[in-house]
Motif scaffolding. Structure first.
Motif, PDB file in Angstrom:
ATOM      1  N   SER A 132      13.329  47.500  39.718  1.00  0.00           N
ATOM      2  CA  SER A 132      14.048  46.952  40.866  1.00  0.00           C
ATOM      3  C   SER A 132      15.229  47.815  41.297  1.00  0.00           C
ATOM      4  CB  SER A 132      14.490  45.514  40.578  1.00  0.00           C
ATOM      5  OG  SER A 132      15.404  45.471  39.497  1.00  0.00           O
ATOM      6  N   HIS A 133      16.179  48.027  40.426  1.00  0.00           N
ATOM      7  CA  HIS A 133      17.358  48.818  40.780  1.00  0.00           C
ATOM      8  C   HIS A 133      16.985  50.269  41.064  1.00  0.00           C
ATOM      9  CE1 HIS A 133      21.396  50.487  40.806  1.00  0.00           C
ATOM     10  NE2 HIS A 133      20.989  51.361  39.900  1.00  0.00           N
ATOM     11  N   SER A 161      15.338  54.781  31.642  1.00  0.00           N
ATOM     12  CA  SER A 161      16.761  54.974  31.346  1.00  0.00           C
ATOM     13  C   SER A 161      17.647  53.824  31.809  1.00  0.00           C
ATOM     14  CB  SER A 161      17.260  56.297  31.939  1.00  0.00           C
ATOM     15  OG  SER A 161      17.344  56.207  33.347  1.00  0.00           O
ATOM     16  N   ILE A 162      17.100  52.837  32.518  1.00  0.00           N
ATOM     17  CA  ILE A 162      17.933  51.708  32.945  1.00  0.00           C
ATOM     18  C   ILE A 162      18.254  50.773  31.780  1.00  0.00           C
ATOM     19  CG2 ILE A 162      16.129  50.072  33.653  1.00  0.00           C
ATOM     20  CD1 ILE A 162      18.064  49.636  36.168  1.00  0.00           C
ATOM     21  N   SER A 163      17.415  50.783  30.774  1.00  0.00           N
ATOM     22  CA  SER A 163      17.610  49.869  29.651  1.00  0.00           C
ATOM     23  C   SER A 163      18.738  50.334  28.742  1.00  0.00           C
ATOM     24  CB  SER A 163      16.321  49.780  28.825  1.00  0.00           C
ATOM     25  OG  SER A 163      16.573  49.068  27.629  1.00  0.00           O
ATOM     26  N   PRO A 164      19.631  49.418  28.365  1.00  0.00           N
ATOM     27  CA  PRO A 164      20.671  49.781  27.398  1.00  0.00           C
ATOM     28  C   PRO A 164      20.081  50.032  26.004  1.00  0.00           C
ATOM     29  CG  PRO A 164      20.829  47.452  27.971  1.00  0.00           C
ATOM     30  CD  PRO A 164      19.765  48.040  28.843  1.00  0.00           C
ATOM     31  N   HIS A 165      18.801  49.698  25.827  1.00  0.00           N
ATOM     32  CA  HIS A 165      18.132  49.891  24.545  1.00  0.00           C
ATOM     33  C   HIS A 165      17.393  51.217  24.460  1.00  0.00           C
ATOM     34  CE1 HIS A 165      19.092  45.731  23.785  1.00  0.00           C
ATOM     35  NE2 HIS A 165      18.515  45.408  24.924  1.00  0.00           N
ATOM     36  N   LYS A 166      17.405  51.995  25.548  1.00  0.00           N
ATOM     37  CA  LYS A 166      16.691  53.267  25.572  1.00  0.00           C
ATOM     38  C   LYS A 166      17.681  54.424  25.570  1.00  0.00           C
ATOM     39  CE  LYS A 166      12.546  51.368  26.296  1.00  0.00           C
ATOM     40  NZ  LYS A 166      12.746  50.091  25.617  1.00  0.00           N
ATOM     41  N   ASN A 167      17.285  55.508  24.934  1.00  0.00           N
ATOM     42  CA  ASN A 167      18.118  56.691  24.798  1.00  0.00           C
ATOM     43  C   ASN A 167      17.888  57.610  26.000  1.00  0.00           C
ATOM     44  OD1 ASN A 167      19.081  59.290  24.075  1.00  0.00           O
ATOM     45  ND2 ASN A 167      18.935  58.762  21.904  1.00  0.00           N
ATOM     46  N   LYS A 208      23.875  53.357  34.341  1.00  0.00           N
ATOM     47  CA  LYS A 208      25.247  53.697  34.732  1.00  0.00           C
ATOM     48  C   LYS A 208      25.590  53.071  36.079  1.00  0.00           C
ATOM     49  CE  LYS A 208      25.993  56.706  31.356  1.00  0.00           C
ATOM     50  NZ  LYS A 208      26.957  57.634  30.919  1.00  0.00           N
ATOM     51  N   LYS A 209      26.863  52.998  36.379  1.00  0.00           N
ATOM     52  CA  LYS A 209      27.372  52.443  37.644  1.00  0.00           C
ATOM     53  C   LYS A 209      26.815  51.047  37.891  1.00  0.00           C
ATOM     54  CE  LYS A 209      27.919  57.006  39.656  1.00  0.00           C
ATOM     55  NZ  LYS A 209      27.495  57.931  40.698  1.00  0.00           N
ATOM     56  N   ASP A 210      26.765  50.248  36.823  1.00  0.00           N
ATOM     57  CA  ASP A 210      26.292  48.859  36.882  1.00  0.00           C
ATOM     58  C   ASP A 210      24.829  48.717  37.302  1.00  0.00           C
ATOM     59  OD1 ASP A 210      28.583  47.618  35.901  1.00  0.00           O
ATOM     60  OD2 ASP A 210      29.519  47.524  37.899  1.00  0.00           O
ATOM     61  N   GLY A 211      24.039  49.770  37.077  1.00  0.00           N
ATOM     62  CA  GLY A 211      22.618  49.720  37.425  1.00  0.00           C
ATOM     63  C   GLY A 211      21.863  48.650  36.663  1.00  0.00           C
ATOM     64  N   TYR A 212      22.136  48.531  35.370  1.00  0.00           N
ATOM     65  CA  TYR A 212      21.468  47.503  34.581  1.00  0.00           C
ATOM     66  C   TYR A 212      21.860  46.116  35.081  1.00  0.00           C
ATOM     67  CZ  TYR A 212      19.923  44.676  30.638  1.00  0.00           C
ATOM     68  OH  TYR A 212      19.320  43.711  29.868  1.00  0.00           O
ATOM     69  N   LYS A 213      23.144  45.939  35.351  1.00  0.00           N
ATOM     70  CA  LYS A 213      23.630  44.657  35.877  1.00  0.00           C
ATOM     71  C   LYS A 213      22.946  44.337  37.209  1.00  0.00           C
ATOM     72  CE  LYS A 213      27.850  42.417  37.468  1.00  0.00           C
ATOM     73  NZ  LYS A 213      29.221  42.652  37.903  1.00  0.00           N
ATOM     74  N   HIS A 214      22.808  45.340  38.070  1.00  0.00           N
ATOM     75  CA  HIS A 214      22.152  45.125  39.359  1.00  0.00           C
ATOM     76  C   HIS A 214      20.679  44.758  39.175  1.00  0.00           C
ATOM     77  CE1 HIS A 214      20.704  46.629  43.470  1.00  0.00           C
ATOM     78  NE2 HIS A 214      21.346  45.494  43.664  1.00  0.00           N
ATOM     79  N   SER A 215      20.025  45.351  38.176  1.00  0.00           N
ATOM     80  CA  SER A 215      18.621  45.009  37.916  1.00  0.00           C
ATOM     81  C   SER A 215      18.490  43.541  37.498  1.00  0.00           C
ATOM     82  CB  SER A 215      17.998  45.930  36.860  1.00  0.00           C
ATOM     83  OG  SER A 215      18.435  45.611  35.560  1.00  0.00           O
ATOM     84  N   ILE A 216      19.470  43.032  36.779  1.00  0.00           N
ATOM     85  CA  ILE A 216      19.467  41.615  36.390  1.00  0.00           C
ATOM     86  C   ILE A 216      19.657  40.737  37.626  1.00  0.00           C
ATOM     87  CG2 ILE A 216      20.716  39.827  35.095  1.00  0.00           C
ATOM     88  CD1 ILE A 216      21.256  42.021  32.963  1.00  0.00           C
ATOM     89  N   GLU A 217      20.568  41.147  38.507  1.00  0.00           N
ATOM     90  CA  GLU A 217      20.795  40.391  39.747  1.00  0.00           C
ATOM     91  C   GLU A 217      19.531  40.371  40.616  1.00  0.00           C
ATOM     92  OE1 GLU A 217      24.148  42.505  41.322  1.00  0.00           O
ATOM     93  OE2 GLU A 217      25.538  41.598  39.873  1.00  0.00           O
ATOM     94  N   LEU A 218      18.872  41.534  40.743  1.00  0.00           N
ATOM     95  CA  LEU A 218      17.646  41.610  41.532  1.00  0.00           C
ATOM     96  C   LEU A 218      16.528  40.786  40.886  1.00  0.00           C
ATOM     97  CD1 LEU A 218      17.700  45.374  42.560  1.00  0.00           C
ATOM     98  CD2 LEU A 218      17.893  43.407  44.109  1.00  0.00           C
ATOM     99  N   SER A 219      16.502  40.777  39.561  1.00  0.00           N
ATOM    100  CA  SER A 219      15.503  39.971  38.848  1.00  0.00           C
ATOM    101  C   SER A 219      15.680  38.489  39.160  1.00  0.00           C
ATOM    102  CB  SER A 219      15.604  40.204  37.338  1.00  0.00           C
ATOM    103  OG  SER A 219      15.235  41.519  37.018  1.00  0.00           O
TER     104      SER A 219
END
Length: 190
Positions: free
Chosen positions: A17-18, A121-127, A153-164
């Motif tokens: 999504s993001h 790379s959007i996942s905080p669990h991935k390197n 980065k730049k709240d991308g993961y957070k934005h993916s949660i919002e889009l979800s």
């Protein structure tokens, strides 16, 4: 303005999504859903259908095409052999990133894409450093370009949660392999 053609490897709709949101302005995107690590066929099918639904509903994904890669969990089991007891984020995960990115680079080269990258790379669990190292190496090997990314980065993961939430996307709590599913169950059961 002519947009470059990008092949975006996608693991699932929430992670896509993001990434699609930020990349669609600059690139003409096709999404490659290639994930033999998702060893449960029902889970695999649920994720691919959810990705297709998201692409059809999100206005910023207009024109983004989904390509379903081959599904053969045996490919994952082959690279995971001997690494079954590795912890999450260990060498088994590195080999899994490599498996999926190799197929993405091969497909990108074979079908004339200008560049490839991945949603991983959007996942905080991935390197992201591993992902980018692999992508860069494969770009050289296949003679194509790779877009370095760390979409969290730049709240991308957070934005993916919002889009979800906005698109009511199915969000899973494991990458798809049986080892990550077991690890996720241990975290939630403890």
């Amino acid at each position: 303005m002519h947009k470059k053609r990008m092949l975006l490897h996608a693991c699932c709709a929430p992670c896509s999504s993001h990434c699609i949101y930020v990349l669609s302005e600059e690139y003409e995107i096709d999404v490659l859903y290639y994930n033999p690590n998702i060893t449960d066929k029902n889970e695999y099918e649920k994720r691919v259908l959810e990705l297709e639904r998201f692409l059809a509903e999100a206005p910023f994904a207009k024109g983004v095409n989904a390509i379903e890669g081959r599904y053969d969990p045996q490919e994952f089991y082959e690279i995971a052999r001997g690494l079954e007891s590795e912890p999450e984020r260990g060498s088994r995960c590195y080999k899994c990133y490599e498996l999926r990115l190799t197929e993405t680079a091969r497909y990108a080269k074979e079908h004339g894409y200008d560049v490839f990258t991945t949603t991983l790379s959007i996942s905080p669990h991935k390197n992201a450093a591993w992902i980018n190292e692999i992508g860069s190496r494969l770009a050289k090997e296949y003679g194509t370009d790779y877009l370095y990314s760390d979409f969290k980065k730049k709240d991308g993961y957070k934005h993916s949660i919002e889009l979800s939430k906005e698109y009511n996307l199915y969000r899973q709590n494991f990458c798809g392999c049986e080892y990550s599913k077991a690890a996720a169950g241990k975290v939630h059961n403890s």
